[in-house]
Design a protein around this motif. Structure first.
Motif, PDB file in Angstrom:
ATOM      1  N   LYS A  27      -9.557  32.876 -14.711  1.00 48.66           N
ATOM      2  CA  LYS A  27      -9.300  34.065 -13.900  1.00 48.66           C
ATOM      3  C   LYS A  27      -9.970  35.273 -14.572  1.00 48.66           C
ATOM      4  O   LYS A  27      -9.900  35.432 -15.788  1.00 48.66           O
ATOM      5  N   GLN A 129       1.697  44.336  -6.958  1.00 43.11           N
ATOM      6  CA  GLN A 129       1.804  42.873  -7.026  1.00 43.11           C
ATOM      7  C   GLN A 129       1.284  42.328  -8.359  1.00 43.11           C
ATOM      8  O   GLN A 129       0.091  42.396  -8.653  1.00 43.11           O
ATOM      9  N   ASP A 131       0.482  39.091 -10.858  1.00 38.98           N
ATOM     10  CA  ASP A 131       0.097  37.692 -10.692  1.00 38.98           C
ATOM     11  C   ASP A 131       1.232  36.770 -11.138  1.00 38.98           C
ATOM     12  O   ASP A 131       1.480  35.740 -10.523  1.00 38.98           O
ATOM     13  N   THR A 182       7.490  40.436  -4.753  1.00 37.73           N
ATOM     14  CA  THR A 182       6.124  40.576  -4.255  1.00 37.73           C
ATOM     15  C   THR A 182       5.135  39.822  -5.136  1.00 37.73           C
ATOM     16  O   THR A 182       3.981  39.609  -4.769  1.00 37.73           O
ATOM     17  N   THR A 183       5.609  39.371  -6.297  1.00 42.11           N
ATOM     18  CA  THR A 183       4.755  38.683  -7.271  1.00 42.11           C
ATOM     19  C   THR A 183       4.185  37.373  -6.717  1.00 42.11           C
ATOM     20  O   THR A 183       4.842  36.673  -5.956  1.00 42.11           O
ATOM     21  N   LYS A 184       2.955  37.056  -7.136  1.00 49.92           N
ATOM     22  CA  LYS A 184       2.325  35.813  -6.678  1.00 49.92           C
ATOM     23  C   LYS A 184       3.071  34.579  -7.208  1.00 49.92           C
ATOM     24  O   LYS A 184       3.167  33.560  -6.524  1.00 49.92           O
ATOM     25  N   GLU A 185       3.587  34.680  -8.439  1.00 45.03           N
ATOM     26  CA  GLU A 185       4.318  33.545  -9.012  1.00 45.03           C
ATOM     27  C   GLU A 185       5.381  34.078  -9.974  1.00 45.03           C
ATOM     28  O   GLU A 185       5.098  34.981 -10.768  1.00 45.03           O
ATOM     29  N   SER A 221       5.792  34.631  -1.791  1.00 52.01           N
ATOM     30  CA  SER A 221       4.776  33.591  -1.949  1.00 52.01           C
ATOM     31  C   SER A 221       5.378  32.186  -1.917  1.00 52.01           C
ATOM     32  O   SER A 221       4.671  31.201  -1.675  1.00 52.01           O
ATOM     33  N   ASN A 223       6.433  30.792  -4.559  1.00 52.86           N
ATOM     34  CA  ASN A 223       6.145  30.208  -5.877  1.00 52.86           C
ATOM     35  C   ASN A 223       7.188  30.660  -6.903  1.00 52.86           C
ATOM     36  O   ASN A 223       7.035  31.688  -7.557  1.00 52.86           O
TER      37      ASN A 223
END
Length: 236
Positions: A27, A129, A131, A182-185, A221, A223
């Motif tokens: 990344k 947000q 990651d 709101t976090t991706k994971e 998400s 996740n």
């Protein structure tokens, strides 16, 4: 929700460290919110020793989900713990470390940190947000520094809030529930017999589960990972 159960806290630390190294691999830029506590301390030791030379630390920007309102050299500082167990052992640019200034006025710092997140992170419907957000959980079911007696802070308008520890009265700056969800994971790190009852109630959605802030972690998400040891997972 995915439950990952391991023999003990050391296995949890090893498994999470491997997961983290895979998560950040290849990344260009990763924004991660860290947690304090005894389990992350072991995780940081493993990350430094096993992955110190493997991970491209220059691509990772570190933040905190919460911080105690103490100076950065105080033994209770989440920042100090991370420096002692991770940052002092790896090559990471200073500009990649975005600490909550625990020594500053709590209300002013909550505003400053919320503004920092707005500037540094992408936003979804106005909410910064991350990651990855790493969370712990207290024996009382609190997470970040949102405690059951102040559960209304979860939905606070401001991205960062000032919380008060229910017993010590210590002030803390914490991200709110909207930022967490709101976090991706999102990854929980929870170990020990003392957490077993709340883990059962929260993960199995038993009666009264809604009164525990950790039960409100439900990222859009989908996740959500729980890294548990057998002691913490003994009732599920």
């Amino acid at each position: 929700m995915e439950l990952k159960i391991y023999k003990d806290k050391n296995e949890v630390a090893t498994a999470f460290s491997s997961y983290f190294a895979d998560f950040v691999k290849d990344k260009d830029q990763v924004h991660v919110a860290l947690s304090g506590g005894s389990t992350p301390k072991i995780v940081f030791d493993v990350l430094a020793s096993k992955y110190g030379d493997e991970v491209d630390w220059s691509s990772i920007h570190f933040y905190w989900g919460d911080e105690r309102c103490v100076p950065p050299d105080d033994s209770e500082s989440n920042y100090k713990m991370t420096v002692d167990h991770l940052f002092s052992k790896i090559q990471i640019p200073k500009e990649n470390i975005h600490r909550i200034l625990g020594e500053s006025d709590p209300n002013g710092e909550a505003m400053r940190y919320a503004n920092l997140l707005e500037i540094n992170l992408d936003r979804v419907e106005g909410v910064p947000q991350f990651d990855l957000v790493i969370l712990g959980m207290g024996d009382d079911g609190h997470t970040a520094s949102i405690f059951p007696h102040q559960i209304e802070l979860w939905e606070a308008e401001d991205h960062c809030v000032v919380a008060t520890h229910p017993e010590s009265g210590q002030k803390r700056v914490s991200i709110n529930g909207k930022v967490i969800n709101t976090t991706k994971e999102v990854a929980f790190l929870v170990t020990g017999h003392g957490k077993a009852e709340k883990i059962e109630v929260i993960t199995q959605k038993k009666e009264g589960f809604e009164k525990y802030p950790a039960s409100l972690v439900n990222p859009a998400s989908g996740n959500l990972l729980w890294f548990l040891d057998k002691d913490a997972a003994s009732l599920i």
